[in-house]
Design an enzyme around this catalytic site. Structure first.
Site: not given
Length: 250
Positions: A10-11, A95, A167, A173, A213, A235
């Site tokens: 959720w950052k 991350h 990642e 993003g 993403s 997101g």
């Protein structure tokens, strides 16, 4: 047989009321039985409430970070003992945003991994190349080096507490996504790298998540690849219906 996992990072989103609202939606909508282990990682200030709310559900809870020290004069930091004391036994480390924005080095991340494992936490270890690395053809070297520096020092018996999350930084993003073929190519390389270092048993058991993403529209195709064991979702994890669609894509 290795686990399929969908973890929602959720950052720095969702205040206390919004966190409760989203958790209530997830509890109501995510089936009691899914093909994937489901994990959510709210902000630090909402972790205790989230852990309590999710205690008797099949949804797990993770922290987004932890400090490498056991405690002391580290203003603003959170220790592994603090997390486990409130029922949080998983943590995301390495991350790309921690590496880029907060300048976390491979050595620092390795220390955090050690601390988390000492407290019997599960580590979701993130790593991946930037656009310049892929464009120069250096992406495999970058990924292998991050793996080696971050987790290859740990004992074989600790690998049961490691989840890997690849990642591609250029696909986070940005709206860009590695093709399913690119994701599979890298995940296969990662698994083979682990096999060479630790043997087939560990390589075949470790879950490797894709973290670039992932959306409801592309999740099924990405997750269909043999070495992709789920996703670390950004997101799309902030909307219950989107996250549900991704969870059920496995």
């Amino acid at each position: 047989m290795r686990k399929s996992i969908v973890a929602g990072n959720w950052k720095m989103h969702k205040n206390a009321a919004q966190t409760e609202e989203l958790l209530n939606e997830l509890i109501a909508k995510i089936p009691a039985k899914t093909n994937a282990q489901v994990i959510v990682a709210p902000t630090f200030v909402n972790l205790q409430a989230a852990a309590a709310k999710l205690k008797n559900t099949t949804i797990g809870v993770s922290a987004q970070n932890v400090h490498q020290a056991e405690g002391g004069a580290f203003t603003g930091e959170i220790s592994a003992d603090m997390l486990t004391s409130i029922g949080v036994n998983t943590v995301i480390l390495g991350h790309s945003e921690r590496r880029a924005i907060f300048h976390e080095t491979d050595a620092l991340i390795a220390n955090k991994v050690d601390t988390a494992l000492k407290h019997d936490m599960t580590v979701i270890f993130c790593f991946g190349e930037e656009l310049k690395d892929r464009q120069s053809g250096n992406h495999f070297n970058i990924v292998e080096n991050q793996l080696r520096d971050g987790v290859f020092h740990i004992a074989k018996e600790s690998w049961s507490k490691i989840v890997l999350a690849y990642e591609p930084v250029w696909a986070i993003g940005t709206g860009e996504t590695a093709s399913p073929e690119q994701a599979q190519e890298m995940h296969e390389f990662i698994r083979e790298t682990i096999r060479k270092a630790f043997g087939a048993e560990i390589a075949d058991e470790v879950s490797i998540l894709y973290g670039g993403s992932v959306k409801p529209e592309n999740a099924k195709e990405i997750f269909s690849k043999p070495d992709v064991d789920g996703g670390l979702i950004g997101g799309a994890a902030l909307k219950a219906d989107d996250f549900l669609a991704i969870v059920t894509a496995i």
